[in-house]
Write a protein that holds these residues in place. Structure first.
Motif, PDB file in Angstrom:
ATOM      1  N   ALA A  69     -10.287   4.733  -0.059  1.00 18.18           N
ATOM      2  CA  ALA A  69      -9.394   5.838  -0.409  1.00 18.18           C
ATOM      3  C   ALA A  69      -8.946   6.508   0.889  1.00 18.18           C
ATOM      4  CB  ALA A  69     -10.119   6.837  -1.300  1.00 18.18           C
ATOM      5  N   HIS A  70      -7.684   6.927   0.938  1.00 13.50           N
ATOM      6  CA  HIS A  70      -7.187   7.487   2.185  1.00 13.50           C
ATOM      7  C   HIS A  70      -6.102   8.536   1.940  1.00 13.50           C
ATOM      8  CE1 HIS A  70      -4.555   4.080   1.249  1.00 13.50           C
ATOM      9  NE2 HIS A  70      -3.602   4.792   1.795  1.00 13.50           N
ATOM     10  N   VAL A  71      -5.860   9.326   2.972  1.00  8.52           N
ATOM     11  CA  VAL A  71      -4.795  10.322   2.955  1.00  8.52           C
ATOM     12  C   VAL A  71      -4.253  10.437   4.373  1.00  8.52           C
ATOM     13  CG1 VAL A  71      -6.262  12.341   3.424  1.00  8.52           C
ATOM     14  CG2 VAL A  71      -4.145  12.624   2.144  1.00  8.52           C
ATOM     15  N   GLN A  72      -2.997  10.763   4.462  1.00  7.17           N
ATOM     16  CA  GLN A  72      -2.361  10.961   5.752  1.00  7.17           C
ATOM     17  C   GLN A  72      -1.934  12.421   5.848  1.00  7.17           C
ATOM     18  OE1 GLN A  72      -0.543   7.405   7.533  1.00  7.17           O
ATOM     19  NE2 GLN A  72       1.356   8.444   7.039  1.00  7.17           N
ATOM     20  N   ARG A 110       0.872  -1.175   0.000  1.00  7.74           N
ATOM     21  CA  ARG A 110       0.000   0.000   0.000  1.00  7.74           C
ATOM     22  C   ARG A 110       0.907   1.223   0.000  1.00  7.74           C
ATOM     23  NH1 ARG A 110      -4.044   1.439   4.941  1.00  7.74           N
ATOM     24  NH2 ARG A 110      -2.086   1.383   6.046  1.00  7.74           N
ATOM     25  N   ILE A 111       0.467   2.274  -0.659  1.00  8.82           N
ATOM     26  CA  ILE A 111       1.188   3.545  -0.638  1.00  8.82           C
ATOM     27  C   ILE A 111       0.208   4.615  -0.165  1.00  8.82           C
ATOM     28  CG2 ILE A 111       2.368   5.308  -2.006  1.00  8.82           C
ATOM     29  CD1 ILE A 111       3.391   3.064  -3.801  1.00  8.82           C
ATOM     30  N   THR A 112       0.624   5.374   0.821  1.00 16.63           N
ATOM     31  CA  THR A 112      -0.198   6.419   1.408  1.00 16.63           C
ATOM     32  C   THR A 112       0.434   7.774   1.137  1.00 16.63           C
ATOM     33  OG1 THR A 112      -0.918   4.928   3.175  1.00 16.63           O
ATOM     34  CG2 THR A 112      -1.182   7.281   3.570  1.00 16.63           C
ATOM     35  N   THR A 113      -0.345   8.703   0.629  1.00 13.76           N
ATOM     36  CA  THR A 113       0.119  10.067   0.425  1.00 13.76           C
ATOM     37  C   THR A 113       0.211  10.773   1.760  1.00 13.76           C
ATOM     38  OG1 THR A 113      -0.995  10.134  -1.713  1.00 13.76           O
ATOM     39  CG2 THR A 113      -0.397  12.249  -0.737  1.00 13.76           C
ATOM     40  N   ASN A 114       1.326  11.456   2.000  1.00 12.70           N
ATOM     41  CA  ASN A 114       1.516  12.252   3.206  1.00 12.70           C
ATOM     42  C   ASN A 114       1.416  13.719   2.818  1.00 12.70           C
ATOM     43  OD1 ASN A 114       2.109   9.935   4.739  1.00 12.70           O
ATOM     44  ND2 ASN A 114       4.257  10.056   4.223  1.00 12.70           N
ATOM     45  N   LEU A 115       0.345  14.371   3.235  1.00 10.98           N
ATOM     46  CA  LEU A 115       0.159  15.791   2.937  1.00 10.98           C
ATOM     47  C   LEU A 115       0.596  16.626   4.125  1.00 10.98           C
ATOM     48  CD1 LEU A 115      -3.324  15.935   1.191  1.00 10.98           C
ATOM     49  CD2 LEU A 115      -1.061  15.955   0.155  1.00 10.98           C
TER      50      LEU A 115
END
Length: 117
Positions: free
Chosen positions: A48-51, A5-10
């Motif tokens: 769908a997810h964001v960090q 899994r790859i999670t975007t870090n904003l």
């Protein structure tokens, strides 16, 4: 290495101030976790997810993505063998993950992480 899994870090200045936009407007209403400096929000319907990250708690640099893998020790060894720049050493963090941060050739910092069961 295989990414599960790859999670975007904003990067955000304030988690509480940013939370409403991502949870209400974008529908990422499930808070998977919040450590005060990082929180992940997910859509219960789609996954769908964001960090959101204010600053990394232990690393000197912030990662733009988190890559979740099964064997972080092997990935660390491979990164070293390839001569990649490790910007945060292989560490078991107090919040229960084992990780390191590596700089991609394009300059982006990547958090390579394994969650311990």
């Amino acid at each position: 290495m295989r990414a599960n899994r790859i999670t975007t870090n904003l990067r955000v200045a304030d988690l509480d101030a940013a939370k409403g936009f991502y949870t209400d407007f974008l529908g990422l209403s499930t808070e998977e976790f919040s450590l005060g400096w990082v929180a992940r929000y997910t859509s219960p319907e789609t996954g769908a997810h964001v960090q959101l990250v204010t600053r990394d708690a232990t690393a000197a640099e912030d990662a733009v993505i988190s890559v979740h893998i099964d064997d972080v020790d092997a990935a660390h060894a491979e990164a070293r063998d390839r001569g990649l720049e490790i910007v945060h050493p292989l560490t078991t963090e107090a919040w229960g993950v084992r990780r390191f941060l590596v700089r991609a050739p394009d300059g982006n910092v990547v958090n390579v992480v394994q969650h311990r069961d």
